[in-house]
Design an enzyme around this catalytic site. Structure first.
Site, PDB file in Angstrom:
ATOM      1  CD  GLN A 203      -0.668 -14.197  -1.417  1.00  0.00           C
ATOM      2  OE1 GLN A 203       0.147 -14.905  -1.844  1.00  0.00           O
ATOM      3  NE2 GLN A 203      -1.081 -13.155  -1.939  1.00  0.00           N
ATOM      4  CG  ASN A 232       1.987  -9.535  -1.329  1.00  0.00           C
ATOM      5  OD1 ASN A 232       1.153 -10.186  -1.983  1.00  0.00           O
ATOM      6  ND2 ASN A 232       2.195  -8.238  -1.261  1.00  0.00           N
ATOM      7  CG  ASP A 259      -9.922 -10.560  -6.994  1.00  0.00           C
ATOM      8  OD1 ASP A 259      -8.650 -11.080  -6.937  1.00  0.00           O
ATOM      9  OD2 ASP A 259      -9.995  -9.621  -7.931  1.00  0.00           O
ATOM     10  CG  ASP A 261     -11.152  -6.246  -3.910  1.00  0.00           C
ATOM     11  OD1 ASP A 261     -11.090  -7.332  -4.572  1.00  0.00           O
ATOM     12  OD2 ASP A 261     -10.372  -5.169  -4.253  1.00  0.00           O
ATOM     13  CG  ASP A 371      -6.590 -12.710 -15.192  1.00  0.00           C
ATOM     14  OD1 ASP A 371      -5.849 -12.260 -16.094  1.00  0.00           O
ATOM     15  OD2 ASP A 371      -7.484 -12.104 -14.448  1.00  0.00           O
ATOM     16  CG  HIS A 395     -13.663  -6.791  -7.974  1.00  0.00           C
ATOM     17  ND1 HIS A 395     -12.900  -5.645  -7.878  1.00  0.00           N
ATOM     18  CD2 HIS A 395     -12.954  -7.841  -7.859  1.00  0.00           C
ATOM     19  CE1 HIS A 395     -11.579  -6.096  -7.668  1.00  0.00           C
ATOM     20  NE2 HIS A 395     -11.789  -7.408  -7.686  1.00  0.00           N
TER      21      HIS A 395
END
Length: 629
Positions: A203, A232, A259, A261, A371, A395
């Site tokens: 995105q 996005n 995710d 990262d 979530d 993470h």
């Protein structure tokens, strides 16, 4: 037919920072009720390969570790597994001892074998009597020679499903991270064989396909990899796209949301698939999160939501940021009790396709609470969430962020209240409206006017009804960020020479002597005095800030005592000037009181409206209109 539930694995690079998650060679004792390390013994072992480790002569290493012990309680509670087989290959002379624990963390020896030369060991272990908690693990003691342990696995003959998995990675301008994750997958062919697709929902403007190394890893993954480009739409839009693609492809039984990262332990994917295949009923299976910048530190073990004031939190405080260097599995009694999560973060979460077909996709909220709301929706439909020990990734930490006072303040406020309207069992949302009002007051007395403006926009949007979620919601985020230009506390001064001089200099509170947050009646009295001071005292017209504070020292119970302050940004890149503005304070306080009164008065009616709109808001048809738009 035997099914491997988990392999015994080690970090191939022997990274000493993460070794406590794989093996525990330390000697420990208890002194005055405290767990104390007697020896710092990483030299007692050496990683030989991804699946083998050498224990030095005359030394002992325990595999009561996060990644190599077997969480029997979770397999007993949620799956069809009734027994497990531990297999090991050893070279050298020594002993292998197998232990189990009870829910209180007390260890009990269940098997013992002498080994010499080359041995193939097999231990048959019942998965019973673990209803409230407990693990299995093994320990190796080398005698006259080193002992090399290899090819370890926990397996079962239990009945299994045979579904496969797709992975959905949502990314926004973190192309390098994505490529590294794809490389990790490509380096684990046993995992790739279980995958149908890896969807990278890109995105951003820093496109993954242009990153260094992408072409090579794309060639290795071949048709398994699929890049999806879209505007996005935030985490909820990216993950909804991955969920939708998986359902429509019709190949997979589950989709794992990741995710961008992150750094993943690929064995975690294997374990998640096997746990899902063995589950007695469709179950959402989540992985834990370790800190990528402090790798032995766990974010939380099992998370829930305090339904009265509707806030997420660990099951109990000791779980938060547990450091496995300070206490491993054997030294942490709470870790042995089975803990059932209400939700699992979508940094790593596997959702059955059956659940998606029944419940739809994520709530269109951009970021925050998507979530947890989805897990609550699933829970109400009879689907449980399990945060599975031994399945995890690393993470990027949010310790160096303060997203409750930047542009994300809008989403923190709006989405928490929206999730509560959809799922709170209490009339009027319980104590949530009161809690939201307190948050406003904390921001106000801390001179964080930008955060309050965004929170009030969130309340107005929420009060306007479900229709605001159908508008051009992706454009909201740029508007929120642009609005920050009008507030001094959002302008970070990064050039040292441009920093203003403060009248009283730096105010520092040594950690041991720092005043703590007021509690109980003291908190009420403090807040009332601070609120009155900001209402009555005229605005200080001095050009230079009064004091300089570090981010750690700029707490809500210190900042209100000043009229202006130079305060560090959370990420340490510079400082911002916070200024008290009596007129602004008065205006925003009146607005806060009025908005929260309206919210409380209309709560039950709004909750009815949002609950009625939920099926359409989360439908694939509705999301497709957003994807195509």
């Amino acid at each position: 037919m035997s099914h491997v539930l988990a392999h015994v694995v080690f970090p191939a690079d022997g990274d000493p920072d993460v070794m406590p998650l794989y093996a525990d060679p330390e000697s420990w004792t208890t002194i005055d009720g405290e767990t104390v390390r007697v020896s710092n013994a990483t030299h007692l072992m050496r990683v030989e390969s991804r699946h083998s480790l050498r224990v030095r002569r005359s030394e002992r290493v325990s595999f009561a570790s996060y990644f190599n012990a077997f969480p029997a309680a979770y397999w007993q509670r949620w799956t069809r597994v009734e027994s497990v087989t531990l297999t090991l290959r050893t070279e050298g002379t020594g002993t292998v001892t197998v232990y189990r624990s009870n829910p209180q963390g007390i260890q009990q020896r269940v098997a013992f074998e002498h080994v010499e030369d080359d041995r193939d060991l097999r231990f048959e272990l019942p998965v019973r009597n673990f209803s409230d908690g407990g693990w299995y693990w093994f320990e190796v003691t080398a005698a006259e020679t080193d002992v090399v342990v290899s090819d370890g696995a926990w397996s079962t003959d239990a009945e299994f499903g045979d579904g496969t998995l797709s992975i959905g990675i949502t990314t926004f301008n973190k192309a390098d991270y994505c490529v590294r994750t794809l490389e990790t997958l490509a380096d684990a062919p046993e995992v790739v064989e279980l995958l149908d697709r890896v969807y990278v929902v890109d995105q951003g403007t820093d496109e993954v396909t242009r990153a260094d190394g992408y072409s090579e890893v794309a060639a290795r993954l071949g048709s398994t990899l699929q890049i999806v480009r879209q505007p996005n739409l935030g985490g909820s839009g990216g993950f909804s796209r991955a969920m939708s693609e998986t359902v429509e492809a019709g190949r997979s039984s589950w989709v794992m949301l990741l995710d961008d990262d992150v750094e993943i332990e690929p064995e975690s994917i294997w374990r998640t698939i096997q746990f899902s295949r063995a589950s007695r009923r469709p179950t959402i299976v989540g992985g834990h999160m370790f800190d990528l910048l402090d790798k032995p530190v766990l974010h939380a073990w099992a998370e829930g939501i305090e339904m009265d004031h509707f806030m997420w939190s660990p099951t109990f405080p000791e779980q938060h940021r547990h450091d496995f260097r300070a206490a491993n599995l054997r030294q942490t009694p709470w870790m042995h009790a089975r803990q059932d999560a209400m939700y699992n973060g979508w940094w790593m979460c596997t959702i059955p396709v059956e659940v998606i077909e029944k419940l739809g996709l994520a709530l269109p909220v951009f970021i925050k609470w998507d979530d947890s709301e989805y897990a609550l929706r699933a829970r109400e439909a009879g689907y449980s969430t399990v945060s599975l020990p031994g399945a995890a990734l690393w993470h990027v930490s949010w310790l160096d962020k303060d997203d409750a006072q930047d542009w994300q303040a809008y989403y923190h406020a709006r989405n928490r209240l929206l999730a509560a309207m959809l799922h709170s069992p209490f009339p009027g949302g319980g104590s949530l409206v009161k809690a939201s009002r307190r948050i406003d007051l904390k921001h106000l007395i801390s001179m964080q006017y930008y955060a309050i403006e965004l929170r009030h926009r969130a309340l107005r949007d929420l009060l306007s009804g479900p229709g605001h979620l159908d508008r051009d919601w992706p454009s909201v985020m740029p508007e929120l960020r642009a609005y920050a230009k009008g507030f001094s506390e959002t302008q970070v001064i990064t050039e040292v020479d441009a920093l203003p001089t403060t009248r009283e200099g730096q105010r520092h509170y040594p950690y041991e002597k720092a005043p703590r947050a007021p509690h109980g009646l003291g908190r009420v009295v403090f807040t009332a005095k601070a609120a009155l001071r900001h209402w009555i005292r005229p605005t200080d017209g001095a050009a230079e800030p009064q004091v300089e504070l570090s981010k750690y020292d700029a707490t809500w119970w210190r900042v209100p005592g000043f009229d202006s302050a130079l305060i560090s940004a959370a990420d340490g890149r510079g400082k911002s000037v916070y200024r008290r503005d009596r007129d602004e304070y008065r205006r925003l306080l009146r607005e806060s009181i009025a908005l929260h009164k309206e919210l409380g008065d209309r709560w039950d009616d709004l909750a009815t409206q949002y609950r009625a709109a939920l099926p359409e808001l989360t439908s694939r048809e509705r999301w497709h209109r957003t994807f195509e738009g």
